[in-house]
Design an enzyme around this catalytic site. Structure first.
Site, mmCIF file in Angstrom:
data_model
loop_
_atom_site.group_PDB
_atom_site.id
_atom_site.type_symbol
_atom_site.label_atom_id
_atom_site.label_comp_id
_atom_site.label_asym_id
_atom_site.label_seq_id
_atom_site.Cartn_x
_atom_site.Cartn_y
_atom_site.Cartn_z
ATOM 1 N N HIS A 251 32.959 53.064 -29.969
ATOM 2 C CA HIS A 251 32.776 51.626 -30.147
ATOM 3 C C HIS A 251 34.074 50.941 -30.554
ATOM 4 O O HIS A 251 34.308 49.785 -30.183
ATOM 5 C CB HIS A 251 31.685 51.360 -31.178
ATOM 6 C CG HIS A 251 30.309 51.640 -30.666
ATOM 7 N ND1 HIS A 251 29.214 51.768 -31.495
ATOM 8 C CD2 HIS A 251 29.844 51.845 -29.401
ATOM 9 C CE1 HIS A 251 28.135 52.012 -30.765
ATOM 10 N NE2 HIS A 251 28.500 52.075 -29.494
ATOM 11 N N HIS A 383 28.874 53.424 -18.045
ATOM 12 C CA HIS A 383 30.208 53.567 -18.639
ATOM 13 C C HIS A 383 31.182 54.206 -17.648
ATOM 14 O O HIS A 383 32.320 53.737 -17.489
ATOM 15 C CB HIS A 383 30.142 54.418 -19.906
ATOM 16 C CG HIS A 383 29.432 53.780 -21.050
ATOM 17 N ND1 HIS A 383 30.005 52.798 -21.831
ATOM 18 C CD2 HIS A 383 28.195 53.988 -21.558
ATOM 19 C CE1 HIS A 383 29.148 52.434 -22.769
ATOM 20 N NE2 HIS A 383 28.043 53.137 -22.630
#
Length: 407
Positions: A251, A383
């Protein structure tokens, strides 16, 4: 140094990998309810049912593939849009359920900001791609987010509600708000309404500039309803897939990239966006990459930088690649090219599954796929797919917006 992205062979490799990922995701097509959870070989797992976030991510990827001119992608995107407008949407209270079982019965009726962020992202990308019903879905998702999740007074979003919107969860989270930044930027590209870019900036300012920066770029993920840090959240479930304890390295990298996208959305962006993006990137690399004696990014860190969960998640290296590509393009600094090459080599060696398809979603600390773990199967290509596209696109608020400018 000649960039890899300037070399025809590398560009062709990225394109081929993107097509391979889209082909794998296509097998998730559930006849009625959206997109299924796939096992390691790409077969649907009926016991997992249909999750809204997976349906949204496949729809988003399919919309991007359609923008690139990939035959068959439009049908995937349209299937996802129908599911989001139909069985996954609550006909009584509005908003989107978290999950259905394999028969289409509601399995989780909670209304989560995380799910709604991806509904908005999928609808926005499909709107840019010109898919029927996409703009209506975007407007509906935006209305629910504005009414139920957005806190104008704080400039960030609540976490979740019960099905009838009577009680909101006494928790606030960085993960859902990070994905709302991505979704808001996509909504800005799809609608031209600057309020979405301004909201993305407000969220980013709090989590990165107000929370992470004073902690030397260590970002706590969990907060009380009045936005106080809960440092010991999930100490008994440290490898949680969405709310792990401590600092989530991936993150930090994802925020670094998103700050550059926020900058691209603003006519007069503040200088801290790029400065903080570079600082977040550097901190994630220094503290998360190969810090336990084995190549790869650890999943989480304690607040003193000690590795907590040493598993290697595919989405983390994918976000690292994307961040290096975006920051390299933005700054021209050759350091980012070094990391871009390093992490593609790592991903290709350990994560890319050329036998059964897609990427291994998780590796243990010895870089082997574990028999169990945080993730089962291969439910997600989002992703990895974005890591193949961002290096080839101009900087823009969103991927769909970037593709629209080069299409």
């Amino acid at each position: 140094m000649t960039l890899w992205t300037a070399r025809a062979a590398h560009r062709a490799w990225l394109d081929a990998e993107a097509r391979r990922l889209v082909d794998f995701a296509a097998a998730a097509d559930h006849p009625e309810h959206g997109f299924a959870w796939l096992d390691g070989s790409g077969a649907p797992l009926p016991e997992q049912g249909v999750h809204t976030w997976i349906t949204c991510r496949v729809t988003h990827v399919a919309a991007l593939a359609h923008l690139e001119g990939i035959p068959g992608a439009s049908a995937l995107a349209d299937h996802g849009l129908r599911a989001l407008a139909g069985p996954l949407r609550d006909p009584e209270h509005d908003g989107w359920f978290t999950a259905l079982d394999s028969r289409g019965t509601v399995a989780d009726s909670r209304k989560e900001a995380y799910q709604h962020a991806f509904v908005l992202l999928a609808a926005a990308s499909a709107t840019v791609a010109g898919r029927p019903g996409a703009r209506e879905l975007l407007d509906a998702a935006a209305a629910v987010i504005e009414q139920r999740f957005w806190e104008e007074e704080t400039g960030r979003c609540r976490e979740s509600w019960d099905a009838a919107w009577h009680a909101d969860e006494p928790y606030r989270g960085a993960n859902s708000n990070m994905h709302l930044v991505e979704a808001f930027l996509a909504a800005f590209d799809a609608t031209g309404d600057r309020v979405w870019a301004e909201r993305a900036l407000r969220i980013a300012h709090f989590f990165v500039h107000e929370v992470a920066a004073p902690r030397d770029w260590r970002l706590p993920e969990h907060f009380t309803p009045d936005w106080q840090v809960v440092a010991d959240y999930n100490t008994d479930d440290r490898a949680h897939p969405f709310r792990p304890y401590g600092v989530t390295v991936g993150h930090v990298l994802e925020w670094a990239r998103l700050l550059v996208h926020v900058e691209a959305a603003l006519p007069d962006p503040p200088s801290w966006l790029l400065a903080d993006a570079e600082a977040m990137f550097a901190a994630a690399v220094a503290r998360g990459w190969s810090v336990d004696g084995t190549e790869g990014f650890v999943y989480t860190l304690d607040y003193d930088d000690t590795p907590v969960v040493r598993s290697r998640m595919h989405w983390v290296v994918a976000e690292a690649i994307s961040a290096a590509a975006v920051l390299g393009q933005r700054t021209g600094d050759e350091r980012y090219e070094h990391w871009y090459r390093t992490w593609w080599d790592h991903a290709a060696t350990y994560f890319v599954d050329t036998v059964q398809g897609s990427w291994h979603h998780e590796l243990d600390p010895t870089l082997a796929p574990p028999p169990g773990g945080t993730w089962s199967g291969k439910p997600d290509v989002y992703h990895a797919y974005q890591a193949t596209r961002l290096p080839l696109l101009p900087l823009a608020p969103s991927l769909a917006g970037a593709l629209a400018t080069v299409g």
